[in-house]
Design an enzyme around this catalytic site. Sequence first.
Site, PDB file in Angstrom:
ATOM      1  NE  ARG A 121      38.821  45.414  31.539  1.00  9.36           N
ATOM      2  CZ  ARG A 121      39.335  46.248  30.934  1.00  9.36           C
ATOM      3  NH1 ARG A 121      40.120  47.272  31.220  1.00  9.36           N
ATOM      4  NH2 ARG A 121      38.886  46.668  29.614  1.00  9.36           N
ATOM      5  NE  ARG A 124      40.768  52.904  26.607  1.00  5.44           N
ATOM      6  CZ  ARG A 124      41.649  53.593  27.210  1.00  5.44           C
ATOM      7  NH1 ARG A 124      41.964  54.823  26.639  1.00  5.44           N
ATOM      8  NH2 ARG A 124      42.623  53.251  28.032  1.00  5.44           N
TER       9      ARG A 124
HETATM   10  N1   CP Z   1      40.550  49.102  25.580  1.00  7.69           N
HETATM   11  C1   CP Z   1      40.405  48.991  26.643  1.00  7.69           C
HETATM   12  O1   CP Z   1      40.050  47.877  27.483  1.00  7.69           O
HETATM   13  O2   CP Z   1      40.775  49.907  27.629  1.00  7.69           O
HETATM   14  P1   CP Z   1      40.359  50.324  29.137  1.00  7.69           P
HETATM   15  O3   CP Z   1      41.315  49.353  29.831  1.00  7.69           O
HETATM   16  O4   CP Z   1      40.776  51.548  29.515  1.00  7.69           O
HETATM   17  O5   CP Z   1      38.803  49.805  29.545  1.00  7.69           O
END
Ligand code: CP
Length: 307
Positions: free
Chosen positions: A108, A58
Amino acid sequence: MKLNRKDILGIQELSVEEINLILETADSFIEVSTREIKKVPTLRGKTVINLFYEASTRTRTSFEIAGKRLGADTINISASTSSVVKGETLIDTARNLEAMNPDVIVIRHAAAGAPHMLAGLLRQSIINAGDGAHEHPTQALLDLMTIRAKKGGIAGLKVAIVGDIAHSRVARSNIHGLTKMGAAVIVAGPATMIPRGIEKMGVVVHTQIEEAIREADIIMMLRIQTEREQQNIFPSLREYAQYFSLNRGNIGLARKDVLIMHPGPMNRGVEISPDIADGPHSIILDQVTNGVAVRMALLYLLTGGVS
Ligand code: CP
Protein backbone atom coordinates in the site's frame (compact mmCIF):
# COMPACT_ATOMS: atom_id res chain seq x y z
CA MET A 1 -8.33 -23.11 -13.77
CA LYS A 2 -5.14 -21.13 -13.15
CA LEU A 3 -4.79 -17.36 -12.83
CA ASN A 4 -2.25 -16.64 -15.53
CA ARG A 5 -0.76 -13.45 -14.19
CA LYS A 6 2.14 -12.64 -11.88
CA ASP A 7 0.58 -9.63 -10.11
CA ILE A 8 -2.74 -8.11 -9.06
CA LEU A 9 -2.40 -4.39 -9.75
CA GLY A 10 -5.92 -3.26 -10.61
CA ILE A 11 -9.42 -4.34 -11.58
CA GLN A 12 -9.10 -2.43 -14.85
CA GLU A 13 -6.87 -5.11 -16.36
CA LEU A 14 -8.79 -8.15 -15.03
CA SER A 15 -11.17 -10.00 -17.35
CA VAL A 16 -14.65 -11.14 -16.28
CA GLU A 17 -13.33 -14.73 -16.35
CA GLU A 18 -10.46 -13.82 -14.02
CA ILE A 19 -12.80 -12.00 -11.63
CA ASN A 20 -15.14 -15.01 -11.57
CA LEU A 21 -12.20 -17.35 -10.91
CA ILE A 22 -11.07 -15.21 -7.96
CA LEU A 23 -14.61 -14.94 -6.54
CA GLU A 24 -15.26 -18.68 -6.87
CA THR A 25 -11.92 -19.47 -5.22
CA ALA A 26 -12.74 -17.01 -2.42
CA ASP A 27 -16.14 -18.69 -1.90
CA SER A 28 -14.31 -21.99 -1.39
CA PHE A 29 -12.09 -20.45 1.30
CA ILE A 30 -14.93 -19.00 3.43
CA GLU A 31 -15.36 -22.31 5.22
CA VAL A 32 -11.75 -22.40 6.48
CA SER A 33 -12.40 -19.31 8.64
CA THR A 34 -15.38 -21.00 10.32
CA ARG A 35 -13.38 -24.05 11.52
CA GLU A 36 -12.21 -24.44 15.08
CA ILE A 37 -8.66 -24.84 13.76
CA LYS A 38 -8.59 -22.09 11.12
CA LYS A 39 -5.57 -23.31 9.20
CA VAL A 40 -4.77 -25.32 6.10
CA PRO A 41 -1.23 -26.15 4.89
CA THR A 42 -1.78 -24.92 1.30
CA LEU A 43 0.91 -22.20 1.43
CA ARG A 44 3.29 -23.88 3.87
CA GLY A 45 6.83 -22.78 3.10
CA LYS A 46 5.69 -19.61 1.28
CA THR A 47 6.51 -16.12 2.56
CA VAL A 48 4.21 -13.09 2.24
CA ILE A 49 5.45 -9.57 3.07
CA ASN A 50 2.91 -6.83 3.79
CA LEU A 51 4.64 -3.52 3.02
CA PHE A 52 2.42 -0.65 4.13
CA TYR A 53 3.36 2.99 3.55
CA GLU A 54 -0.12 4.17 4.63
CA ALA A 55 -2.31 3.38 7.62
CA SER A 56 -4.60 0.37 7.45
CA THR A 57 -6.73 -1.74 9.76
CA ARG A 58 -8.79 -4.02 7.50
CA THR A 59 -6.52 -4.61 4.52
CA ARG A 60 -3.30 -5.29 6.39
CA THR A 61 -4.89 -7.45 9.08
CA SER A 62 -6.88 -9.50 6.60
CA PHE A 63 -3.82 -10.12 4.39
CA GLU A 64 -1.92 -11.27 7.48
CA ILE A 65 -4.78 -13.52 8.61
CA ALA A 66 -5.25 -14.82 5.04
CA GLY A 67 -1.60 -15.80 4.77
CA LYS A 68 -1.55 -17.41 8.21
CA ARG A 69 -4.76 -19.39 7.62
CA LEU A 70 -3.11 -20.80 4.50
CA GLY A 71 0.01 -21.75 6.43
CA ALA A 72 2.32 -19.08 4.95
CA ASP A 73 4.85 -17.06 6.94
CA THR A 74 3.58 -13.47 6.94
CA ILE A 75 5.71 -10.44 7.80
CA ASN A 76 4.33 -6.92 8.30
CA ILE A 77 6.39 -3.83 7.56
CA SER A 78 5.11 -0.32 8.34
CA ALA A 79 6.99 2.51 6.69
CA SER A 80 6.88 4.45 9.97
CA THR A 81 8.88 1.77 11.83
CA SER A 82 11.21 0.76 8.97
CA SER A 83 14.37 2.24 7.45
CA VAL A 84 12.11 4.41 5.27
CA VAL A 85 12.30 6.94 8.13
CA LYS A 86 16.11 6.99 7.63
CA GLY A 87 15.62 7.98 4.00
CA GLU A 88 15.62 4.63 2.20
CA THR A 89 13.82 4.77 -1.14
CA LEU A 90 10.94 2.51 -2.13
CA ILE A 91 13.13 0.83 -4.76
CA ASP A 92 15.97 0.15 -2.30
CA THR A 93 13.49 -1.16 0.27
CA ALA A 94 11.91 -3.43 -2.35
CA ARG A 95 15.29 -4.70 -3.64
CA ASN A 96 16.31 -5.60 -0.08
CA LEU A 97 13.06 -7.45 0.52
CA GLU A 98 13.50 -9.27 -2.80
CA ALA A 99 16.95 -10.42 -1.63
CA MET A 100 15.26 -12.28 1.25
CA ASN A 101 13.30 -14.30 -1.33
CA PRO A 102 9.65 -13.89 -0.33
CA ASP A 103 6.93 -15.22 -2.66
CA VAL A 104 4.42 -12.35 -2.55
CA ILE A 105 4.77 -8.67 -1.64
CA VAL A 106 1.57 -6.80 -0.75
CA ILE A 107 2.04 -3.05 -0.98
CA ARG A 108 0.00 0.00 0.00
CA HIS A 109 1.47 3.35 -1.03
CA ALA A 110 0.26 6.94 -1.32
CA ALA A 111 1.70 7.22 -4.83
CA ALA A 112 -0.46 5.95 -7.68
CA GLY A 113 1.56 3.43 -9.69
CA ALA A 114 3.95 2.38 -6.90
CA PRO A 115 2.82 -1.31 -7.06
CA HIS A 116 3.15 -1.25 -10.87
CA MET A 117 6.74 -0.03 -10.57
CA LEU A 118 7.60 -2.87 -8.15
CA ALA A 119 5.87 -5.41 -10.39
CA GLY A 120 8.18 -4.40 -13.22
CA LEU A 121 11.31 -4.55 -11.06
CA LEU A 122 10.86 -7.60 -8.85
CA ARG A 123 10.48 -11.30 -9.62
CA GLN A 124 7.95 -11.72 -6.77
CA SER A 125 4.18 -11.43 -7.19
CA ILE A 126 2.97 -7.95 -6.24
CA ILE A 127 -0.51 -7.27 -4.88
CA ASN A 128 -1.78 -3.69 -4.85
CA ALA A 129 -3.34 -3.00 -1.43
CA GLY A 130 -4.22 0.56 -2.47
CA ASP A 131 -2.15 3.07 -4.48
CA GLY A 132 -3.04 6.71 -3.96
CA ALA A 133 -6.39 7.59 -5.50
CA HIS A 134 -5.82 5.04 -8.30
CA GLU A 135 -7.00 1.51 -7.41
CA HIS A 136 -7.78 -0.77 -4.46
CA PRO A 137 -8.45 -4.02 -6.33
CA THR A 138 -8.78 -6.36 -3.35
CA GLN A 139 -11.44 -4.07 -1.82
CA ALA A 140 -13.46 -4.18 -5.05
CA LEU A 141 -13.12 -7.97 -5.24
CA LEU A 142 -14.40 -8.41 -1.69
CA ASP A 143 -17.24 -6.01 -2.48
CA LEU A 144 -18.17 -7.99 -5.59
CA MET A 145 -18.01 -11.22 -3.58
CA THR A 146 -20.31 -9.74 -0.91
CA ILE A 147 -22.85 -8.43 -3.42
CA ARG A 148 -22.87 -11.74 -5.30
CA ALA A 149 -23.39 -13.71 -2.10
CA LYS A 150 -26.20 -11.47 -0.85
CA LYS A 151 -28.03 -10.84 -4.13
CA GLY A 152 -27.27 -14.05 -6.01
CA GLY A 153 -25.54 -12.15 -8.83
CA ILE A 154 -24.30 -8.74 -9.93
CA ALA A 155 -25.63 -8.21 -13.47
CA GLY A 156 -28.66 -5.92 -13.63
CA LEU A 157 -28.27 -4.45 -10.15
CA LYS A 158 -28.39 -0.69 -9.59
CA VAL A 159 -25.44 0.35 -7.43
CA ALA A 160 -25.09 3.91 -6.08
CA ILE A 161 -21.62 5.02 -4.93
CA VAL A 162 -21.87 8.21 -2.87
CA GLY A 163 -19.16 10.49 -1.49
CA ASP A 164 -15.67 11.62 -2.40
CA ILE A 165 -15.45 9.90 -5.78
CA ALA A 166 -12.51 12.04 -6.97
CA HIS A 167 -10.08 10.88 -4.29
CA SER A 168 -11.38 7.31 -3.84
CA ARG A 169 -9.41 4.31 -5.13
CA VAL A 170 -12.29 2.17 -3.84
CA ALA A 171 -14.71 3.98 -6.15
CA ARG A 172 -12.43 3.57 -9.19
CA SER A 173 -11.86 -0.15 -8.62
CA ASN A 174 -15.53 -0.77 -7.91
CA ILE A 175 -16.63 1.14 -11.00
CA HIS A 176 -14.33 -1.03 -13.14
CA GLY A 177 -15.51 -4.22 -11.42
CA LEU A 178 -19.23 -3.51 -11.21
CA THR A 179 -19.56 -2.32 -14.82
CA LYS A 180 -17.56 -5.34 -16.10
CA MET A 181 -19.92 -7.63 -14.17
CA GLY A 182 -23.01 -5.95 -15.67
CA ALA A 183 -24.26 -3.68 -12.87
CA ALA A 184 -25.55 -0.15 -13.52
CA VAL A 185 -23.43 2.28 -11.50
CA ILE A 186 -24.54 5.73 -10.35
CA VAL A 187 -22.09 8.03 -8.59
CA ALA A 188 -23.01 11.06 -6.49
CA GLY A 189 -21.24 13.69 -4.45
CA PRO A 190 -20.58 17.42 -4.36
CA ALA A 191 -19.41 18.69 -7.77
CA THR A 192 -15.90 19.23 -6.31
CA MET A 193 -15.71 15.51 -5.47
CA ILE A 194 -16.71 14.20 -8.90
CA PRO A 195 -13.80 13.85 -11.35
CA ARG A 196 -14.32 15.45 -14.74
CA GLY A 197 -15.06 12.89 -17.47
CA ILE A 198 -15.97 10.06 -15.10
CA GLU A 199 -18.97 9.29 -17.35
CA LYS A 200 -16.44 7.71 -19.72
CA MET A 201 -16.08 4.91 -17.15
CA GLY A 202 -19.69 3.97 -17.90
CA VAL A 203 -21.39 5.56 -14.88
CA VAL A 204 -24.28 8.02 -14.46
CA VAL A 205 -23.45 11.12 -12.38
CA HIS A 206 -25.69 12.96 -9.91
CA THR A 207 -24.87 15.82 -7.55
CA GLN A 208 -27.69 14.95 -5.15
CA ILE A 209 -27.74 11.80 -3.05
CA GLU A 210 -31.53 11.51 -3.38
CA GLU A 211 -31.32 11.11 -7.16
CA ALA A 212 -28.53 8.55 -6.92
CA ILE A 213 -30.08 6.23 -4.35
CA ARG A 214 -33.60 6.20 -5.78
CA GLU A 215 -34.55 2.54 -6.42
CA ALA A 216 -30.96 1.45 -5.69
CA ASP A 217 -30.26 -2.22 -4.88
CA ILE A 218 -26.93 -1.36 -3.28
CA ILE A 219 -25.68 1.88 -1.74
CA MET A 220 -21.93 2.15 -1.18
CA MET A 221 -21.02 5.10 1.03
CA LEU A 222 -17.49 6.56 0.99
CA ARG A 223 -15.64 8.70 3.49
CA ILE A 224 -14.08 12.04 2.57
CA GLN A 225 -10.41 11.34 1.79
CA THR A 226 -9.00 14.40 3.58
CA GLU A 227 -5.47 12.95 3.32
CA ARG A 228 -5.61 13.28 -0.48
CA GLU A 229 -7.23 16.72 -0.79
CA GLN A 230 -5.08 19.65 -1.90
CA GLN A 231 -7.55 22.21 -0.57
CA ASN A 232 -10.87 22.40 1.24
CA ILE A 233 -13.45 21.16 -1.25
CA PHE A 234 -16.54 21.51 0.93
CA PRO A 235 -17.54 24.20 3.46
CA SER A 236 -17.89 22.08 6.63
CA LEU A 237 -18.52 18.53 7.80
CA ARG A 238 -21.90 19.65 9.15
CA GLU A 239 -22.93 20.94 5.75
CA TYR A 240 -21.57 17.83 4.00
CA ALA A 241 -23.59 15.61 6.35
CA GLN A 242 -26.70 17.69 5.75
CA TYR A 243 -26.59 17.14 1.98
CA PHE A 244 -24.73 13.83 1.46
CA SER A 245 -25.26 11.65 4.51
CA LEU A 246 -27.19 8.40 4.21
CA ASN A 247 -29.74 8.46 7.02
CA ARG A 248 -33.24 7.47 8.08
CA GLY A 249 -34.66 10.43 6.16
CA ASN A 250 -33.45 9.37 2.71
CA ILE A 251 -32.84 5.59 2.79
CA GLY A 252 -36.54 5.03 2.02
CA LEU A 253 -35.91 6.26 -1.52
CA ALA A 254 -33.94 3.08 -2.24
CA ARG A 255 -35.48 -0.33 -2.78
CA LYS A 256 -36.97 -2.00 0.29
CA ASP A 257 -34.29 -4.71 0.16
CA VAL A 258 -31.42 -2.27 -0.37
CA LEU A 259 -28.04 -3.29 1.03
CA ILE A 260 -25.70 -0.71 2.56
CA MET A 261 -21.94 -1.03 2.08
CA HIS A 262 -18.93 0.97 3.25
CA PRO A 263 -15.26 0.04 2.76
CA GLY A 264 -14.29 1.57 6.11
CA PRO A 265 -13.09 3.39 8.01
CA MET A 266 -16.48 5.08 8.55
CA ASN A 267 -16.99 8.60 9.81
CA ARG A 268 -20.24 8.05 11.67
CA GLY A 269 -22.53 11.05 11.53
CA VAL A 270 -20.76 12.43 8.43
CA GLU A 271 -21.37 10.19 5.38
CA ILE A 272 -23.52 7.66 7.23
CA SER A 273 -25.68 7.86 10.33
CA PRO A 274 -24.95 5.29 13.06
CA ASP A 275 -28.44 3.73 12.90
CA ILE A 276 -27.95 3.01 9.17
CA ALA A 277 -24.39 1.73 9.65
CA ASP A 278 -25.61 -0.69 12.33
CA GLY A 279 -29.09 -1.27 10.91
CA PRO A 280 -30.74 -4.24 9.21
CA HIS A 281 -29.69 -3.22 5.68
CA SER A 282 -26.00 -2.95 6.54
CA ILE A 283 -23.60 -5.60 5.21
CA ILE A 284 -20.49 -3.64 6.20
CA LEU A 285 -19.08 -6.35 8.47
CA ASP A 286 -19.85 -9.05 5.88
CA GLN A 287 -17.51 -7.12 3.60
CA VAL A 288 -14.77 -7.41 6.22
CA THR A 289 -15.35 -11.16 6.68
CA ASN A 290 -15.19 -11.71 2.92
CA GLY A 291 -11.99 -9.66 2.74
CA VAL A 292 -10.10 -12.52 4.38
CA ALA A 293 -11.45 -15.07 1.87
CA VAL A 294 -10.66 -12.87 -1.15
CA ARG A 295 -7.10 -12.32 0.05
CA MET A 296 -6.69 -16.06 0.71
CA ALA A 297 -7.87 -16.69 -2.86
CA LEU A 298 -5.39 -14.20 -4.32
CA LEU A 299 -2.42 -15.55 -2.33
CA TYR A 300 -3.39 -19.08 -3.35
CA LEU A 301 -3.87 -18.31 -7.05
CA LEU A 302 -0.76 -16.12 -7.39
CA THR A 303 1.43 -18.84 -5.87
CA GLY A 304 0.27 -21.33 -8.49
CA GLY A 305 -2.94 -22.66 -6.99
CA VAL A 306 -5.57 -24.18 -9.27
CA SER A 307 -9.28 -23.77 -8.71
N1 CP B 1 -11.07 -0.56 3.30
C1 CP B 1 -9.78 -0.35 3.67
O1 CP B 1 -8.88 -0.30 2.83
O2 CP B 1 -9.60 -0.21 5.01
P1 CP B 1 -8.17 -0.02 5.69
O3 CP B 1 -7.65 1.34 5.27
O4 CP B 1 -8.41 -0.10 7.17
O5 CP B 1 -7.26 -1.10 5.19
